[in-house]
Design an enzyme around this catalytic site. Structure first.
Site, PDB file in Angstrom:
ATOM      1  N   GLY A 141       0.762  -1.230   0.000  1.00  0.00           N
ATOM      2  CA  GLY A 141       0.000   0.000   0.000  1.00  0.00           C
ATOM      3  C   GLY A 141       0.796   1.286   0.000  1.00  0.00           C
ATOM      4  O   GLY A 141       0.227   2.367   0.170  1.00  0.00           O
ATOM      5  N   TRP A 157       2.252   2.885  -2.513  1.00  0.00           N
ATOM      6  CA  TRP A 157       1.883   3.783  -3.618  1.00  0.00           C
ATOM      7  C   TRP A 157       0.495   4.383  -3.362  1.00  0.00           C
ATOM      8  O   TRP A 157       0.249   5.537  -3.724  1.00  0.00           O
ATOM      9  CB  TRP A 157       1.926   3.030  -4.947  1.00  0.00           C
ATOM     10  N   ASP A 179      -5.774  -5.592  -5.378  1.00  0.00           N
ATOM     11  CA  ASP A 179      -4.751  -6.631  -5.194  1.00  0.00           C
ATOM     12  C   ASP A 179      -5.446  -7.956  -4.904  1.00  0.00           C
ATOM     13  O   ASP A 179      -6.572  -7.981  -4.406  1.00  0.00           O
ATOM     14  CB  ASP A 179      -3.801  -6.280  -4.043  1.00  0.00           C
ATOM     15  N   ASP A 187      -8.782  -9.956  -9.050  1.00  0.00           N
ATOM     16  CA  ASP A 187      -7.815 -10.330 -10.078  1.00  0.00           C
ATOM     17  C   ASP A 187      -7.872  -9.300 -11.204  1.00  0.00           C
ATOM     18  O   ASP A 187      -8.948  -9.051 -11.765  1.00  0.00           O
ATOM     19  CB  ASP A 187      -8.164 -11.728 -10.605  1.00  0.00           C
ATOM     20  N   ASP A 224       2.768  -1.196  -9.549  1.00  0.00           N
ATOM     21  CA  ASP A 224       4.119  -1.532  -9.093  1.00  0.00           C
ATOM     22  C   ASP A 224       4.267  -3.039  -8.899  1.00  0.00           C
ATOM     23  O   ASP A 224       5.145  -3.498  -8.189  1.00  0.00           O
ATOM     24  CB  ASP A 224       4.428  -0.789  -7.785  1.00  0.00           C
ATOM     25  N   LYS A 247       5.688  -0.876 -13.684  1.00  0.00           N
ATOM     26  CA  LYS A 247       7.047  -1.425 -13.599  1.00  0.00           C
ATOM     27  C   LYS A 247       7.327  -2.305 -14.814  1.00  0.00           C
ATOM     28  O   LYS A 247       6.454  -3.017 -15.310  1.00  0.00           O
ATOM     29  CB  LYS A 247       7.203  -2.248 -12.320  1.00  0.00           C
TER      30      LYS A 247
END
Length: 298
Positions: free
Chosen positions: A53, A55, A79, A95, A120, A160
């Site tokens: 958490g 970000w 998540d 998901d 991320d 990322k």
């Protein structure tokens, strides 16, 4: 964030504890924003693969500071695993490859779409770079797929990426959906890591494109496995600019520093501001223990 000696030497790990961030990765998003000003005008944001958490914390603090009316700011964290609650953040445990997750995000925004989507997420690395790069590319494209459902035209996507020899194919895919694509390496990201972050601005999907969760954008069955993706030509050949984010005179994450930060005379360990949630296996053990107590044979 553990208490190993290596962690204590990491300047960003210690700064995260000092400032109350859940993970050192918070500085990566902060440094990206310093370079690209991605929070400007953002009222609705989505944090994919959000746990633990950090970000979401950065988004909450910055978006609320910049907003005229803080009630207009809406942040959704997604998540697969549960995450300790954050004030002002709506959590969806789901998901990112499922249509219902995209629908749930839009429902939280009351039918509107997001101004900013960040991700991320990363797989558990194996150390085998080819495998890690491929799995990460699939995760990035899964994030892109759900982003095409929830991001407004002109919006921004940050994710990322693991840079490898076939990364040009990923850049070409992203370029189909965004007018401006840049790769950046924040100062807080270790030089020894192959990670970087793609900053995709001005979302502009192809005409008549219909978002779907069925077909992956990156699939080798559509390409010759022996082809060199760096040999693309014409419109498919796109050289993505690479930037270093963060003050280059600031702390280097690969360098060891004294345990004493500036202004400190002695080092004192501080407990996390918010304790981590119980992992699922602990809940199962507790329930099993209670069942055994309640069903003792007579």
């Amino acid at each position: 964030m553990g208490k190993t000696s290596k962690d204590k030497r990491d300047i960003y790990y210690r700064l995260a504890k000092e400032e109350g961030w859940r993970a050192r990765s918070a500085f990566k998003l902060l440094q990206i924003n310093e370079e690209y000003n991605i929070f400007n005008g953002v009222l609705r944001a989505v944090d994919l693969c959000a746990a633990p958490g950090s970000w979401s914390q950065v988004l909450t603090k910055n978006l609320r500071q910049n907003a005229v009316n803080t009630e207009d700011v809406k942040i959704v964290a997604v998540d697969l695993q549960a995450m300790a609650a954050l004030p002002g953040v709506k959590q969806i445990q789901g998901d990112i490859t499922k249509q219902e997750t995209a629908n749930a995000i839009i429902e939280e925004f009351q039918g509107l779409k997001a101004d900013l989507v960040v991700c991320d997420g990363a797989p558990d690395v194996t150390g085998l770079h080819d495998i890690d790069e491929y799995v990460q590319s699939q995760l990035l494209l899964a994030a892109l797929n759900i982003t095409t459902h929830v991001l407004k035209n002109g919006g921004t996507f940050v994710a990322k990426i693991f840079r490898g020899k076939d990364v040009s194919l990923l850049y070409s895919q992203l370029k189909q959906f965004f007018k401006l694509v840049t790769v950046s390496k924040p100062r807080s990201s270790r030089n020894s890591s192959i990670e970087a972050f793609v900053i995709c601005e001005k979302y502009n999907p192809p005409e008549d494109y219909v978002p779907n969760m069925v077909n992956p954008l990156l699939d080798h069955k559509y390409f010759d496995l022996n082809s060199d993706f760096n040999s693309f030509t014409g419109i498919n050949r796109f050289i993505v600019p690479f930037n270093a984010c963060g003050d280059l005179s600031a702390y280097d994450s690969d360098t060891s520093y004294s345990l004493l930060l500036e202004g400190q005379t002695s080092y004192e360990y501080k407990n996390p501001i918010q304790s981590p949630i119980n992992p699922p296996y602990k809940d199962v053990l507790e329930k099993t223990k209670k069942l055994k107590i309640n069903h003792v044979p007579k």
